[in-house]
Design an enzyme around this catalytic site. Sequence first.
Site, short mmCIF file in Angstrom:
data_model
loop_
_atom_site.label_atom_id
_atom_site.label_comp_id
_atom_site.label_asym_id
_atom_site.label_seq_id
_atom_site.Cartn_x
_atom_site.Cartn_y
_atom_site.Cartn_z
CG ASN A 43 -10.59 6.84 9.21
OD1 ASN A 43 -10.49 5.79 9.82
ND2 ASN A 43 -9.54 7.46 8.68
CD GLU A 44 -6.59 7.07 11.72
OE1 GLU A 44 -5.94 7.82 10.97
OE2 GLU A 44 -6.16 5.98 12.13
CE1 TYR A 96 -2.65 -0.15 10.82
CE2 TYR A 96 -3.12 2.09 11.56
CZ TYR A 96 -3.45 0.98 10.80
OH TYR A 96 -4.59 1.00 10.02
CD GLU A 101 -7.62 2.40 10.27
OE1 GLU A 101 -6.39 2.62 10.21
OE2 GLU A 101 -8.47 3.16 9.78
CD GLN A 110 -6.17 -0.69 4.40
OE1 GLN A 110 -6.36 -0.95 3.24
NE2 GLN A 110 -6.14 0.58 4.84
O1 AHR Z 1 -4.80 1.64 7.31
C1 AHR Z 1 -4.07 2.69 6.75
C2 AHR Z 1 -4.49 4.06 7.28
O2 AHR Z 1 -4.14 4.14 8.62
C3 AHR Z 1 -5.96 4.37 7.27
O3 AHR Z 1 -6.39 4.88 6.05
C4 AHR Z 1 -6.09 5.41 8.34
O4 AHR Z 1 -7.34 5.40 8.96
C5 AHR Z 1 -4.95 5.09 9.30
O5 AHR Z 1 -4.22 6.20 9.61
#
Ligand code: AHR
Length: 508
Positions: free
Chosen positions: A176-177, A248, A296, A358
């Site tokens: 992840n990331e 995001y 995400e 989420q």
């Molecule tokens: O979704 C929240 C966080 O955002 C996750 O844990 C991470 O992968 C991202 O930075």
Amino acid sequence: MSDAPHTARFTLDPAFTVSAVDPRLFGSFVEHLGRCVYTGIYEPGHATADEAGLRRDVLDLIRELGVTALRYPGGNFVSGYKWEDGVGPRDERPRRLDLAWRSTESNRFGLSEFVDFVRKVGGEPMLALNLGTRGVAEAIELQEYANHAGGTELSERRIAHGDKEPFGIRLWCLGNEMDGPWQTGHKTAEEYGRLAAETARAMRQIDPDVELVACGSSSQGMATFAAWESTVLEHSYELVDHISLHAYYYERNGDRDSFLASAVDTESFIENVVATADHVGARLKSKKKINLSFDEWNVWYQDGSAPTLSDEGRGDDWAEAPRLLEDNYSVTDAVVFGTLLIALLRHADRVKVACLAQLVNVIAPIATEPGGKAWKQTTFFPFAQASRYGRGTVLDVRVAGPTHTTEQYGEVGLLHATAVRDEDTGAVTVFAVNRDQTRSLPLEVTLHGLGLTQVAEHSVLADADPDARNTAAEPDRVTPHAATGTALADGVLTAGLEPLSWNVIRLA
Ligand code: AHR
């Protein structure tokens, strides 16, 4: 037809399509973070809990939401996670520090509980591997524990733990990331590219048919963006199926017009990752195409400026299931969220998996109170409608219409739209956002060769107060309503889109 210059127009024709929609475009994400798992989906002792401790009120909402792929267990959490801690007798599971979120993890919920949960909501598991503090060995051990039928130490361990049948997990995230300096075990593109490739190679030795997602960038704004994807794919191109994207958005400094145009970034991010992946493919002289896993995406007030689900504090460091990232979403947030769904559908030719991050409480469409009720945030509605009516074939939508200038993205169309045709019934659903905060937007859609004769529904999410939200005290303050005046005559759909609105127009 109206000649008004303010009208937004496009034409739909079944001969001009983008792609079939992969149902996994409507995935979501369950991380061991805050109250997503504990008191979110899992709360033994809750009045609605089933025999496994899953909240039935939440399961019902998740089914209504229509989620498909379910990514688990993180997120940043996974990069320090030992999967072995979450299997076997509950009372023997260790309590651990979760470095990613400065919380204490009880491990009461783990792999078996997750698979049970996924089956109950009718989804497909998407399991993320720890490639932060761990590597190839632990990845293939988990794969063997989860998927091998029996007769080996690890598969027999699963059977001894009560899961006779293998879990059959096909979709895996290789970390992840890993580009993010905040990630436990953060790596350079070279280091990660090699590790992803070798993990993929070993996993395919167990099962050549696994579907693997390599980590792309944590956002398009990362300094290493595109170079990261290029290097990672140079190492892993023939061994993986997808490259991931995360994004995001939130309103900054009161600049709502730019916030409403966030999908401009989403679409350019997708197009730039496609270009980068295809460039690597060309250099490698490969016939294969890498798809995109946008695993995400959401609105998330990363500066902490959004109202939260509760006034209770976040809890101390190393608390168990503290209130973290509990953004309470407004109508405006839901409209932006709708444009992100539109962006994904418009790129369904390459985006084959996407996960709303989420699912419950943590930047989520579903909110719960411990021991109390569960309710829908404003973002629940666009997701549920897109998942329900966005299955089929995406039609090519090229909008001609009014624009305005935004500080962050320059000139942006006021209409953002896509359309999906259900191949079984021939029904078409138009998803449309009016980004104009103050004026209605007239819409005209010319329909060619689709055999559509009536408007089955025009549902709108908009409000006189664009900051209105659903709260524990007022859980139904915001819901979609029916529009008036929408018509289909002589092959032309006409509608008026309310200011700052998400619209679902179903044509039968
Ligand atoms: O979704 C929240 C966080 O955002 C996750 O844990 C991470 O992968 C991202 O930075």
